[in-house]
Design a protein around this motif. Structure first.
Motif, PDB file in Angstrom:
ATOM      1  N   THR A 184     -13.210  17.499  -0.942  1.00 57.18           N
ATOM      2  CA  THR A 184     -12.331  17.074   0.141  1.00 57.18           C
ATOM      3  C   THR A 184     -10.977  16.817  -0.514  1.00 57.18           C
ATOM      4  N   GLN A 185      -9.997  16.427   0.199  1.00 58.23           N
ATOM      5  CA  GLN A 185      -8.610  16.295  -0.305  1.00 58.23           C
ATOM      6  C   GLN A 185      -8.335  17.226  -1.493  1.00 58.23           C
ATOM      7  N   VAL A 186      -8.493  18.513  -1.178  1.00 58.53           N
ATOM      8  CA  VAL A 186      -8.381  19.552  -2.199  1.00 58.53           C
ATOM      9  C   VAL A 186      -6.990  19.624  -2.834  1.00 58.53           C
ATOM     10  N   ASN A 187      -5.998  19.079  -2.140  1.00 56.12           N
ATOM     11  CA  ASN A 187      -4.625  19.199  -2.652  1.00 56.12           C
ATOM     12  C   ASN A 187      -4.407  18.431  -3.939  1.00 56.12           C
ATOM     13  N   VAL A 188      -5.215  17.386  -4.164  1.00 53.47           N
ATOM     14  CA  VAL A 188      -5.110  16.665  -5.437  1.00 53.47           C
ATOM     15  C   VAL A 188      -5.319  17.664  -6.581  1.00 53.47           C
ATOM     16  N   MET A 189      -6.288  18.545  -6.403  1.00 55.01           N
ATOM     17  CA  MET A 189      -6.552  19.543  -7.449  1.00 55.01           C
ATOM     18  C   MET A 189      -5.377  20.519  -7.569  1.00 55.01           C
ATOM     19  N   MET A 243       0.837  -1.199   0.000  1.00 53.82           N
ATOM     20  CA  MET A 243       0.000   0.000   0.000  1.00 53.82           C
ATOM     21  C   MET A 243       0.874   1.253   0.000  1.00 53.82           C
ATOM     22  N   MET A 244       1.400   1.547  -1.157  1.00 54.29           N
ATOM     23  CA  MET A 244       2.175   2.769  -1.386  1.00 54.29           C
ATOM     24  C   MET A 244       2.215   2.996  -2.891  1.00 54.29           C
ATOM     25  N   GLY A 245       2.777   4.120  -3.295  1.00 51.72           N
ATOM     26  CA  GLY A 245       2.842   4.373  -4.728  1.00 51.72           C
ATOM     27  C   GLY A 245       3.628   5.643  -5.004  1.00 51.72           C
ATOM     28  N   PRO A 246       3.635   6.063  -6.255  1.00 49.07           N
ATOM     29  CA  PRO A 246       4.427   7.242  -6.633  1.00 49.07           C
ATOM     30  C   PRO A 246       4.054   8.465  -5.790  1.00 49.07           C
ATOM     31  N   ASP A 247       5.053   9.250  -5.467  1.00 51.38           N
ATOM     32  CA  ASP A 247       4.888  10.463  -4.669  1.00 51.38           C
ATOM     33  C   ASP A 247       3.719  11.306  -5.209  1.00 51.38           C
ATOM     34  N   PRO A 248       2.712  11.570  -4.390  1.00 51.23           N
ATOM     35  CA  PRO A 248       1.551  12.330  -4.877  1.00 51.23           C
ATOM     36  C   PRO A 248       1.915  13.723  -5.407  1.00 51.23           C
ATOM     37  N   ARG A 249       3.040  14.278  -4.953  1.00 56.95           N
ATOM     38  CA  ARG A 249       3.455  15.580  -5.489  1.00 56.95           C
ATOM     39  C   ARG A 249       3.854  15.465  -6.957  1.00 56.95           C
ATOM     40  N   GLU A 250       4.130  14.243  -7.389  1.00 58.78           N
ATOM     41  CA  GLU A 250       4.493  14.040  -8.805  1.00 58.78           C
ATOM     42  C   GLU A 250       3.333  14.330  -9.754  1.00 58.78           C
ATOM     43  N   MET A 251       2.129  14.420  -9.207  1.00 56.48           N
ATOM     44  CA  MET A 251       0.998  14.789 -10.084  1.00 56.48           C
ATOM     45  C   MET A 251       1.315  16.076 -10.847  1.00 56.48           C
ATOM     46  N   ALA A 252       2.055  16.951 -10.184  1.00 59.66           N
ATOM     47  CA  ALA A 252       2.403  18.227 -10.822  1.00 59.66           C
ATOM     48  C   ALA A 252       3.364  18.042 -11.996  1.00 59.66           C
ATOM     49  N   LYS A 253       3.949  16.842 -12.106  1.00 60.86           N
ATOM     50  CA  LYS A 253       4.901  16.585 -13.198  1.00 60.86           C
ATOM     51  C   LYS A 253       4.321  15.614 -14.229  1.00 60.86           C
ATOM     52  N   GLY A 313      -0.255  11.215   6.737  1.00 61.70           N
ATOM     53  CA  GLY A 313      -1.050  11.441   5.536  1.00 61.70           C
ATOM     54  C   GLY A 313      -1.337  10.119   4.850  1.00 61.70           C
ATOM     55  N   GLY A 314      -2.587   9.913   4.438  1.00 57.79           N
ATOM     56  CA  GLY A 314      -2.902   8.756   3.604  1.00 57.79           C
ATOM     57  C   GLY A 314      -2.672   9.110   2.147  1.00 57.79           C
ATOM     58  N   GLY A 315      -3.058  10.339   1.792  1.00 55.97           N
ATOM     59  CA  GLY A 315      -2.938  10.792   0.410  1.00 55.97           C
ATOM     60  C   GLY A 315      -1.615  11.483   0.126  1.00 55.97           C
ATOM     61  N   HIS A 316      -0.714  11.511   1.093  1.00 56.56           N
ATOM     62  CA  HIS A 316       0.619  12.047   0.859  1.00 56.56           C
ATOM     63  C   HIS A 316       1.612  11.318   1.754  1.00 56.56           C
ATOM     64  N   GLN A 317       2.733  11.915   2.041  1.00 56.13           N
ATOM     65  CA  GLN A 317       3.816  11.173   2.679  1.00 56.13           C
ATOM     66  C   GLN A 317       4.396  11.897   3.888  1.00 56.13           C
ATOM     67  N   TYR A 318       3.631  12.800   4.480  1.00 57.69           N
ATOM     68  CA  TYR A 318       4.132  13.511   5.652  1.00 57.69           C
ATOM     69  C   TYR A 318       3.524  12.927   6.920  1.00 57.69           C
ATOM     70  N   LEU A 319       4.309  12.907   7.979  1.00 58.50           N
ATOM     71  CA  LEU A 319       3.718  12.732   9.295  1.00 58.50           C
ATOM     72  C   LEU A 319       3.916  14.040  10.045  1.00 58.50           C
ATOM     73  N   PHE A 328      -2.539   7.960 -12.092  1.00 62.59           N
ATOM     74  CA  PHE A 328      -3.895   7.526 -11.732  1.00 62.59           C
ATOM     75  C   PHE A 328      -4.087   7.730 -10.230  1.00 62.59           C
ATOM     76  N   ARG A 329      -4.871   8.730  -9.868  1.00 64.33           N
ATOM     77  CA  ARG A 329      -5.154   8.979  -8.442  1.00 64.33           C
ATOM     78  C   ARG A 329      -6.471   8.279  -8.135  1.00 64.33           C
ATOM     79  N   LEU A 330      -6.351   7.099  -7.523  1.00 61.15           N
ATOM     80  CA  LEU A 330      -7.508   6.227  -7.329  1.00 61.15           C
ATOM     81  C   LEU A 330      -8.124   6.476  -5.955  1.00 61.15           C
ATOM     82  N   GLY A 331      -9.354   6.942  -5.933  1.00 58.94           N
ATOM     83  CA  GLY A 331     -10.004   7.295  -4.669  1.00 58.94           C
ATOM     84  C   GLY A 331     -10.802   6.139  -4.085  1.00 58.94           C
ATOM     85  N   TYR A 332     -11.448   6.423  -2.969  1.00 61.45           N
ATOM     86  CA  TYR A 332     -12.245   5.394  -2.291  1.00 61.45           C
ATOM     87  C   TYR A 332     -13.620   5.215  -2.926  1.00 61.45           C
ATOM     88  N   GLY A 333     -14.150   6.304  -3.519  1.00 62.18           N
ATOM     89  CA  GLY A 333     -15.557   6.311  -3.924  1.00 62.18           C
ATOM     90  C   GLY A 333     -15.942   5.140  -4.795  1.00 62.18           C
TER      91      GLY A 333
END
Ligand code: SF4
Length: 695
Positions: free
Chosen positions: A183-188, A159-169, A446-452, A297-302
């Motif tokens: 919610t989780q507005v940072n994805v946008m 349960m991990m994957g590419p750095d979510p900040r990479e979405m910007a790249k 963070g579940g959607g990122h990598q910070y504690l 691919f940012r795969l959500g729970y919905g």
């Protein structure tokens, strides 16, 4: 003249049940009051942006209706009649009743019940220490991740994957099954950065035209539970048009030839009939992800909240394995970073005291448990007491008719530790006032990122509110439960947990404010192999052996498809129940939290049902008219709201409202089942067949 109030911005973390776990800066005024909350600019996933409901948190934190004192029921169950008592009286009553019940029925007759009202490790999970120390019934935590996580793990193994900040790249960001604008507005934030700086395309996929789909370059509205069909057709096109990465497939995946053969029949025409999308929409999507290797691919729970949700999640995660997108910065699939934090939670949870012979009851089947269903009680006796922190099952749990019947039992002793008089607190025999995140210390990931990050106590709690940790320790002391964790402060527990998890000390974290736990590119992109012995991504999952550590096999596991497919196990419509209902999240609420604030209430209005005008007219339903939605589980009354952005036969109730907001006091989860889908249970919140009639 009053002295000027000092104002400072203090660091914290949003504690709510949202993958973004935003890093916050909280205005603190004079030690007792908070002002506005801002997103931290220093923490570069949050990047200065948070959602509106948390920005105006002062409204919730200083709400006049907060519970301030312990209460004891003074009228019939659920009457809302309580008298104020002291903490001593309240805790003495709990201890007396728990000890009596333990003596008469055994320790398993007591069920500590919690969830994610706070995501703080100390104040969310500490209740487990009490249950392990006392051998109370265990809690099979199933309501949220049990359909989503196994689907992602089925392919990747971790349960991990590419750095979510990479979405910007990325050159293409696919936001699948999550309403990130709400919610989780940072994805946008990161997806829009990619669009601005690189001309990236944003694709959004959901079962109705949400605010996120409104912002997408390609918006795909699928029928509920058909995402697996969409994914298969996309991969069919990728193979058909030579947009696959053959070298990657042979090096990094398990059965590429058989899988390609399996997909031969999964044409866009086939998927169009299932999903409700046009053939050209499917072709356009496939071409986009096939031609842009840097597709994230940012795969959500919905989209996992279906009876076939795990199969759909796995199918979506297979697409970057076909294109080879995992190899590139800004490419691959991401769902959650749960595996990167390597926590040692033995002191928080008292794991050294865990006795596997003690039964564990399914959180999602609380209605069945409390009404004595023998299967749900796992062969044991009835639950005679329930102790609840951080959740509101009288609103959020499925099968509300059973949940209500269970809570109404006169022989059930109910203790609720809460911030407001929720639907569940109203059913309490004892109600205890709880702190908010600004009023206690805790640790977050963070579940959607990598910070504690750390959420320290910033202000004094009002009235006599106490933190979950303090109440658990006090109760443990009075019940004679022994564990080192009961003798430690929240800060000491945080320090111990950080050190033993190899994240440094509490002091280090206070200095740094947050820790970036991002694994290396190679690890996060699985470039040296996926988390299986042979290192190969699994197109052909071994479902019973998916490494979902807490999962217990459920549902028609043996019938799960061999390869990604459209697995037709949804609650399909019938003549009596011609609609598919989803209970999607409302923008200004977060589960049942924020339903108490005036701003959120006024922005949401009232409980409504989104329905296409042509569907509504067919049933003689006018815009704004009162309607009854029903199925074999019960019925719910709300107002029709015309909405074009749906497939025919699909209706949406954005929720969760307090029960009192509905005409007859029955909330939307009355219509949702708790039948524990494959492979490991969970709740198919968006998979309900229903009928409707006008009033
Ligand atoms: S987006 Fe999510 S984590 Fe961020 S502030 Fe809002 S609720 Fe909290």
């Amino acid at each position: 003249m009053n002295a000027p109030v000092s104002l400072a911005r203090k660091n914290s973390v949003c504690p709510h049940d949202c993958p973004s776990a935003c890093a916050l800066e909280v205005e603190v005024l004079g030690g007792k009051t908070i002002g506005r909350i801002y997103g931290s600019k220093e923490q570069n996933y949050t990047a200065g942006i948070i959602c509106a409901k948390v920005a105006r948190y002062a409204e919730r934190n200083h709400h006049p209706n907060r519970l301030l004192y312990p209460l004891k029921r003074s009228g019939p169950k659920g009457s809302g009649q309580f008298q104020r008592v002291s903490w001593d009286e309240a805790l003495a009553e709990i201890v007396l009743r728990f000890n009596q019940i333990e003596r008469d029925y055994g320790a398993e007759a007591i069920w500590p019940y919690y969830y994610a009202g706070t995501m703080g490790l100390v104040n969310r999970d500490g209740i487990n220490r009490l249950r392990h120390a006392k051998k109370y019934s265990g809690f099979y935590s199933s309501i949220c991740i049990n359909l989503a996580w196994p689907g992602y793990l089925a392919g990747t193994g971790k349960m991990m994957g590419p750095d979510p900040r990479e979405m910007a790249k990325s050159d293409c960001v696919v936001i699948w099954g999550t309403n990130a604008v709400a919610t989780q507005v940072n994805v946008m934030t990161h997806a829009i950065k990619a669009r601005k700086e690189r001309g990236a395309k944003i694709v959004a996929i959901d079962i109705y035209r949400t605010a996120t789909l409104e912002q997408a370059d390609l918006a795909l509205v699928v029928k509920p539970g058909t995402d697996g069909a969409l994914a298969c057709a996309v991969m069919h096109v990728l193979f058909r048009d030579e947009l696959q990465d053959r070298e990657y497939l042979f090096k990094s995946t398990d059965y590429p030839i058989e899988f390609e053969r399996h997909l031969k029949e999964k044409t866009p025409e086939w998927a169009s009939r299932i999903t409700g999308l046009s053939v050209s929409e499917i072709e356009t999507f496939a071409k986009l992800v096939g031609e842009n290797k840097r597709t994230y691919f940012r795969l959500g729970y919905g989209f996992s909240r279906q009876r076939n949700g795990s199969v759909n999640m796995h199918a979506a995660s297979c697409i970057p394995a076909v294109t080879g997108a995992w190899q590139y910065e800004g490419g691959g699939a991401f769902h959650n970073n749960g595996a990167i934090y390597h926590w040692r939670k033995s002191l928080i949870e008292g794991l050294d005291l865990l006795d596997p012979s003690v039964r564990s009851l399914d959180q999602s089947q609380i209605g069945r448990v409390l009404t004595g269903d023998t299967t749900s009680l796992r062969g044991g006796g009835p639950v005679k007491a329930i102790f609840i922190q951080n959740t509101n099952p009288m609103s959020v749990a499925p099968e509300q008719t059973l949940v209500r019947t269970g809570f109404e039992r006169d022989d059930l002793f109910v203790v609720v530790h809460e911030q407001f008089m929720t639907d569940t607190a109203k059913m309490g025999d004892i109600v205890l006032p709880a702190t908010m995140f600004t009023e206690h210390d805790d640790l977050y990931q963070g579940g959607g990122h990598q910070y504690l990050g750390l959420g320290p106590k910033l202000i004094d709690a009002p009235g006599e509110c106490r933190s979950n940790h303090d109440v658990i320790c006090d109760l443990a002391d009075r019940l004679g439960a022994k564990h080192k964790g009961f003798e430690m402060s929240a800060r000491e527990l945080i320090d111990w947990t950080l050190q033993h998890s190899k994240w440094g000390t509490l002091q280090d974290l206070e200095t740094k404010k947050f820790i970036d736990a991002q694994p290396s590119f190679e690890e996060a992109h699985f470039t040296k192999g996926f988390a299986w012995k042979d290192g190969k991504f699994r197109f052909k999952p071994d479902w019973p052996n998916v490494p979902f550590s807490s999962g217990r096999p459920s549902g028609p596991l043996a019938e799960m498809p061999e390869f990604p497919d459209h697995w037709d196990v949804s609650e399909n419509t019938t003549e009596e129940y011609p609609f598919r209902l989803a209970t999607s999240p409302a923008r200004n609420y977060l589960n049942s939290t924020f339903t108490e604030t005036t701003t959120s209430q006024s922005r949401e209005g009232e409980p409504t049902l989104l329905i296409r005008p042509d569907d509504a007219k067919h049933y003689g339903v006018a815009d704004g008219s009162a309607i009854v939605v029903f199925n074999h589980r019960g019925e719910v009354r709300l107002k029709a709201k015309f909405f074009e952005g749906l497939n025919r036969g699909v209706i949406i109730a954005e929720s969760i409202w307090p029960n009192s907001a509905y005409a007859d006091g029955k909330g939307i989860n009355t219509l949702v089942g708790a039948d524990s889908p494959a492979p490991f249970g969970g709740v198919a919140f968006h998979d309900n067949r229903v009928g409707l009639r006008g009033l």
